[in-house]
Design a protein around this motif. Structure first.
Motif, PDB file in Angstrom:
ATOM      1  N   ALA A  38     -14.211   6.183 -29.651  1.00  0.00           N
ATOM      2  CA  ALA A  38     -14.393   7.362 -28.795  1.00  0.00           C
ATOM      3  C   ALA A  38     -13.037   7.970 -28.448  1.00  0.00           C
ATOM      4  O   ALA A  38     -11.994   7.358 -28.699  1.00  0.00           O
ATOM      5  CB  ALA A  38     -15.132   6.938 -27.528  1.00  0.00           C
ATOM      6  N   PRO A  39     -13.042   9.161 -27.849  1.00  0.00           N
ATOM      7  CA  PRO A  39     -11.790   9.815 -27.475  1.00  0.00           C
ATOM      8  C   PRO A  39     -10.900   9.001 -26.524  1.00  0.00           C
ATOM      9  O   PRO A  39      -9.695   9.208 -26.472  1.00  0.00           O
ATOM     10  CB  PRO A  39     -12.251  11.114 -26.799  1.00  0.00           C
ATOM     11  CG  PRO A  39     -13.579  11.389 -27.410  1.00  0.00           C
ATOM     12  CD  PRO A  39     -14.189  10.041 -27.636  1.00  0.00           C
ATOM     13  N   ASP A  40     -11.482   8.054 -25.779  1.00  0.00           N
ATOM     14  CA  ASP A  40     -10.686   7.242 -24.854  1.00  0.00           C
ATOM     15  C   ASP A  40     -10.042   6.033 -25.531  1.00  0.00           C
ATOM     16  O   ASP A  40      -9.396   5.228 -24.881  1.00  0.00           O
ATOM     17  CB  ASP A  40     -11.521   6.801 -23.653  1.00  0.00           C
ATOM     18  CG  ASP A  40     -12.646   5.836 -24.007  1.00  0.00           C
ATOM     19  OD1 ASP A  40     -12.889   5.570 -25.202  1.00  0.00           O
ATOM     20  OD2 ASP A  40     -13.308   5.339 -23.074  1.00  0.00           O
ATOM     21  N   GLY A  41     -10.232   5.894 -26.854  1.00  0.00           N
ATOM     22  CA  GLY A  41      -9.639   4.782 -27.590  1.00  0.00           C
ATOM     23  C   GLY A  41     -10.473   3.515 -27.592  1.00  0.00           C
ATOM     24  O   GLY A  41     -10.092   2.515 -28.194  1.00  0.00           O
ATOM     25  N   GLU A  42     -11.607   3.541 -26.935  1.00  0.00           N
ATOM     26  CA  GLU A  42     -12.540   2.408 -26.910  1.00  0.00           C
ATOM     27  C   GLU A  42     -13.729   2.733 -27.804  1.00  0.00           C
ATOM     28  O   GLU A  42     -13.899   3.868 -28.238  1.00  0.00           O
ATOM     29  CB  GLU A  42     -13.024   2.158 -25.474  1.00  0.00           C
ATOM     30  CG  GLU A  42     -11.929   1.860 -24.478  1.00  0.00           C
ATOM     31  CD  GLU A  42     -11.291   0.496 -24.677  1.00  0.00           C
ATOM     32  OE1 GLU A  42     -11.991  -0.432 -25.121  1.00  0.00           O
ATOM     33  OE2 GLU A  42     -10.085   0.365 -24.393  1.00  0.00           O
ATOM     34  N   ASP A  71     -12.790  14.388 -17.752  1.00  0.00           N
ATOM     35  CA  ASP A  71     -12.453  13.059 -18.254  1.00  0.00           C
ATOM     36  C   ASP A  71     -12.395  13.155 -19.778  1.00  0.00           C
ATOM     37  O   ASP A  71     -12.929  14.087 -20.369  1.00  0.00           O
ATOM     38  CB  ASP A  71     -13.539  12.058 -17.820  1.00  0.00           C
ATOM     39  CG  ASP A  71     -13.151  10.602 -18.014  1.00  0.00           C
ATOM     40  OD1 ASP A  71     -11.972  10.313 -18.259  1.00  0.00           O
ATOM     41  OD2 ASP A  71     -14.056   9.746 -17.914  1.00  0.00           O
ATOM     42  N   VAL A  72     -11.754  12.189 -20.422  1.00  0.00           N
ATOM     43  CA  VAL A  72     -11.672  12.223 -21.888  1.00  0.00           C
ATOM     44  C   VAL A  72     -12.918  11.642 -22.549  1.00  0.00           C
ATOM     45  O   VAL A  72     -13.062  11.732 -23.759  1.00  0.00           O
ATOM     46  CB  VAL A  72     -10.422  11.469 -22.412  1.00  0.00           C
ATOM     47  CG1 VAL A  72      -9.161  12.118 -21.907  1.00  0.00           C
ATOM     48  CG2 VAL A  72     -10.471   9.989 -22.062  1.00  0.00           C
ATOM     49  N   GLU A  73     -13.780  11.055 -21.775  1.00  0.00           N
ATOM     50  CA  GLU A  73     -14.937  10.382 -22.355  1.00  0.00           C
ATOM     51  C   GLU A  73     -16.122  11.306 -22.577  1.00  0.00           C
ATOM     52  O   GLU A  73     -16.278  12.314 -21.895  1.00  0.00           O
ATOM     53  CB  GLU A  73     -15.395   9.245 -21.438  1.00  0.00           C
ATOM     54  CG  GLU A  73     -14.438   8.086 -21.382  1.00  0.00           C
ATOM     55  CD  GLU A  73     -15.068   6.899 -20.713  1.00  0.00           C
ATOM     56  OE1 GLU A  73     -15.901   6.247 -21.364  1.00  0.00           O
ATOM     57  OE2 GLU A  73     -14.728   6.642 -19.557  1.00  0.00           O
TER      58      GLU A  73
END
Length: 114
Positions: A38-42, A71-73
């Motif tokens: 995902a965009p948050d790196g997770e 938020d980035v998520e």
């Protein structure tokens, strides 16, 4: 991605509480899609809606994306194949967490709303 079939690994089953925010109760199964970043790196988070018991994993169809404007998520919304929900119904399922963000729900037909 909307319309795709995915397998969600549930790490926060229906009826559980957030591991850090102990007052955040999960009224739906919540987890991630293994191997999709995902965009948050997770790994990509997903809400499972319409399943009324705690599960360890679930295979279903992505019916919407909850995009957080502050938020980035973004969260994918997964349900059983052949089941549909309105934006309002989806928000009722996910508002336990999304109420803390400025979120919009994107659906296959291109509609956006909160």
């Amino acid at each position: 991605m909307i319309g795709e079939i995915v397998k969600v690994i549930v790490d926060r089953p229906l009826g559980s509480y957030h591991p850090e925010h102990k007052d955040l109760y999960y009224p739906v199964n919540y987890g991630y899609i293994e191997g999709i970043m995902a965009p948050d790196g997770e790994e990509q988070d997903a809400y499972i809606i319409g399943v009324n018991e705690a599960v360890k994993e679930f295979t279903g169809k992505i019916i919407a994306v909850v995009h957080r404007l502050d938020d980035v998520e973004e969260k994918w919304v997964v349900a059983s194949e052949g089941v549909s929900y309105t934006k309002k119904e989806i928000f009722e399922f996910v508002k336990f967490q999304e109420q803390y963000f400025r979120s919009e729900i994107k659906m296959r037909d291109g509609t956006i709303g909160t």
